[in-house]
Design a protein around this motif. Structure first.
Motif, PDB file in Angstrom:
ATOM      1  N   LYS A   1       0.812  -1.216   0.000  1.00 55.40           N
ATOM      2  CA  LYS A   1       0.000   0.000   0.000  1.00 55.40           C
ATOM      3  C   LYS A   1       0.850   1.273   0.000  1.00 55.40           C
ATOM      4  N   LEU A   2       1.695   1.391  -1.006  1.00 54.47           N
ATOM      5  CA  LEU A   2       2.486   2.604  -1.174  1.00 54.47           C
ATOM      6  C   LEU A   2       1.630   3.693  -1.809  1.00 54.47           C
TER       7      LEU A   2
ATOM      8  N   TRP B   1      -5.128  -1.765  -9.802  1.00 52.21           N
ATOM      9  CA  TRP B   1      -5.943  -0.704 -10.391  1.00 52.21           C
ATOM     10  C   TRP B   1      -7.342  -0.616  -9.794  1.00 52.21           C
ATOM     11  N   LYS B   2      -7.527  -1.224  -8.626  1.00 51.66           N
ATOM     12  CA  LYS B   2      -8.818  -1.116  -7.942  1.00 51.66           C
ATOM     13  C   LYS B   2      -8.802  -0.027  -6.881  1.00 51.66           C
ATOM     14  N   SER B   3      -7.622   0.194  -6.284  1.00 53.73           N
ATOM     15  CA  SER B   3      -7.496   1.226  -5.265  1.00 53.73           C
ATOM     16  C   SER B   3      -7.317   2.588  -5.935  1.00 53.73           C
ATOM     17  N   SER B   4      -7.778   3.617  -5.285  1.00 56.61           N
ATOM     18  CA  SER B   4      -7.767   4.941  -5.898  1.00 56.61           C
ATOM     19  C   SER B   4      -6.407   5.620  -5.872  1.00 56.61           C
TER      20      SER B   4
ATOM     21  N   ILE C   1      -0.319   1.806  -4.510  1.00 56.44           N
ATOM     22  CA  ILE C   1       0.303   0.673  -5.197  1.00 56.44           C
ATOM     23  C   ILE C   1       0.145  -0.542  -4.295  1.00 56.44           C
ATOM     24  N   SER C   2      -0.250  -1.672  -4.839  1.00 56.75           N
ATOM     25  CA  SER C   2      -0.543  -2.850  -4.009  1.00 56.75           C
ATOM     26  C   SER C   2       0.691  -3.357  -3.281  1.00 56.75           C
ATOM     27  N   HIS C   3       1.779  -3.632  -4.036  1.00 56.26           N
ATOM     28  CA  HIS C   3       2.989  -4.188  -3.432  1.00 56.26           C
ATOM     29  C   HIS C   3       4.222  -3.666  -4.153  1.00 56.26           C
TER      30      HIS C   3
ATOM     31  N   GLN D   1       0.792   7.189 -15.381  1.00 55.30           N
ATOM     32  CA  GLN D   1      -0.259   8.198 -15.215  1.00 55.30           C
ATOM     33  C   GLN D   1      -1.385   7.989 -16.227  1.00 55.30           C
ATOM     34  N   ARG D   2      -1.038   7.683 -17.453  1.00 56.23           N
ATOM     35  CA  ARG D   2      -2.061   7.479 -18.483  1.00 56.23           C
ATOM     36  C   ARG D   2      -2.855   6.196 -18.234  1.00 56.23           C
ATOM     37  N   ILE D   3      -2.170   5.168 -17.767  1.00 53.31           N
ATOM     38  CA  ILE D   3      -2.878   3.915 -17.471  1.00 53.31           C
ATOM     39  C   ILE D   3      -3.798   4.092 -16.274  1.00 53.31           C
ATOM     40  N   GLU D   4      -3.345   4.869 -15.295  1.00 51.54           N
ATOM     41  CA  GLU D   4      -4.203   5.118 -14.130  1.00 51.54           C
ATOM     42  C   GLU D   4      -5.519   5.769 -14.557  1.00 51.54           C
ATOM     43  N   ALA D   5      -5.467   6.596 -15.569  1.00 55.19           N
ATOM     44  CA  ALA D   5      -6.689   7.258 -16.050  1.00 55.19           C
ATOM     45  C   ALA D   5      -7.683   6.256 -16.644  1.00 55.19           C
TER      46      ALA D   5
END
Length: 415
Positions: free
Chosen positions: A190-191, A216-219, A222-224, A291-295
């Protein structure tokens, strides 16, 4: 790879169309098969996710050609038959005091299959697995045995190592080895996504092999973060310079160092077999790509089980995605819903277009073939090399016709 009424790949997302399946034990048997077949391809363990290894006539498996042939203690090399798996070779080398510079996420893949597709692990200074090759033996389309060596046939060698299976049957490989070493793995959970973007270069240089995992589920997290560090006195991490106050630390494997061949692969549950897509970009474009993938995360969450981000050093192989450029790799493990995946991946293709993203040769590809071809400046030379080794096109299939020669459609996946 699974056999039944129809042969499928490891993940079960691709069904092969071959009529005949061969398992030779010797180079001579390989030569005989090549000379009598009109069209054929070679399969490793079927860990590709598209039609790169397919053929509608004959397939060859080298699973019976999996021996270690020799170790050269003076040159620090090991020579193996092409069908050996990294999991088998790793244990053998470690027991004799040697190691390889890196491994892929899964160890149960063949050496030849990984090499010809530029399969990679992670690490700022670590080239893909093909960079360990110093010599190779190929049975070409005429059934002739061709030996190539890095220091003697440099022009052909640079084109032949990452061959996409198009030159013939790779039967023997010589790999550079190093003294064996231990790896310690530490995990942060959870970074902050913002902190990762701001410190991406420091994070990836903080250990020998580094992987970021994102679902990509958390807003905003980063998971790990997995740090795989060589256990050696001079190794130092600059991770302490990064503000990870929002992260939770948990030391995977209880912090106990283990040999390289046990720690570098991720060893995910073998039942978690899913389709996969991956994008390789110039290192300088890593932050912008994330950043683009997060969108697109609302579109990605239903189709992506997990995303892994890694770095790979440049190499000199013509058809390697890492040709003369350090890269960042963004890998998507996909849920088996091809109708939905086929809608979402083109969105990723488009958003990464201006960032010079290339697809991994062995994974699901939805990128337009002409765009893929345009990214390889040595493609004309590679075509000539293919024609030289295989003038009758025995090893050409729909995949090569589409992505190398620009002819016809290609089967990608049937997730």
């Amino acid at each position: 790879m699974t056999e039944g009424r129809r042969l499928t790949n490891w993940a079960g997302n691709y069904h092969f169309s071959a009529k005949r399946f061969h398992r030779p034990r010797t180079v001579e048997e390989v030569q005989q098969i090549v000379m009598k077949c009109r069209k054929l391809r070679v399969l490793g363990v079927g860990h590709s996710f598209n039609g790169i290894g397919d053929c509608d006539e004959d397939l060859i498996s080298l699973e019976r050609m999996n021996r270690v042939l020799s170790i050269d203690h003076v040159r620090s090399t090991v020579t193996v038959e092409a069908g050996i798996k990294y999991s088998e070779l790793g244990a053998y080398l470690h027991s004799r005091g040697y190691g390889l510079h890196n491994l892929a996420a899964l160890g149960n893949v063949t050496v030849a299959g990984a090499v010809v597709t530029a399969t990679h692990g992670s690490g700022d200074r670590n080239g893909n697995l093909a960079t360990a090759v110093s010599r190779m033996q190929i049975v070409n389309g005429r059934g002739e045995v061709i030996d190539l060596e890095r220091d003697k046939n440099s022009y052909e060698f640079d084109g032949a190592v990452v061959s996409l299976g198009g030159l013939g049957v790779v039967t023997k490989l010589t790999l550079d080895v190093v003294p064996t070493y231990d790896i310690r793995q530490d995990v942060y959970q959870k970074l902050s996504f913002t902190a990762v973007q701001e410190n991406l270069e420091k994070i990836f240089s903080s250990a020998y092999s580094v992987s970021l995992f994102i679902d990509w589920k958390s807003s905003d997290t980063i998971s790990h973060l997995w740090l795989k560090s060589k256990v050696e006195p001079e190794a130092k991490s600059n991770l302490r310079e990064i503000d990870l106050s929002s992260a939770l630390n948990c030391t995977s494997h209880r912090g106990i160092p283990r040999p390289w061949h046990e720690r570098l692969p991720h060893n995910f549950n073998s039942e978690q077999r899913r389709g996969a897509a991956e994008y390789l970009l110039p290192r300088r474009n890593g932050v912008a790509a994330l950043q683009r993938i997060e969108a697109l995360k609302e579109h990605l969450a239903p189709v992506v089980w997990m995303c892994e981000v890694r770095t790979i050093a440049a190499d000199k192989f013509w058809m390697s995605p890492f040709y003369k450029q350090d890269c960042i790799a963004i890998h998507f493990s996909l849920f088996p819903d091809w109708p939905l995946v086929s809608k979402v991946l083109p969105m990723v293709d488009q958003t990464l277009k201006s960032l010079e993203a290339r697809p991994h040769w062995g994974k699901v590809i939805t990128m337009p073939p002409d765009r893929v071809r345009s990214m390889y400046c040595e493609l004309p030379k590679f075509r000539l090399l293919l024609q030289s080794f295989d003038p009758e096109g025995k090893f050409r299939n729909r995949f090569l016709n589409t992505y190398i020669f620009g002819l016809g459609p290609v089967a990608t996946s049937n997730l």
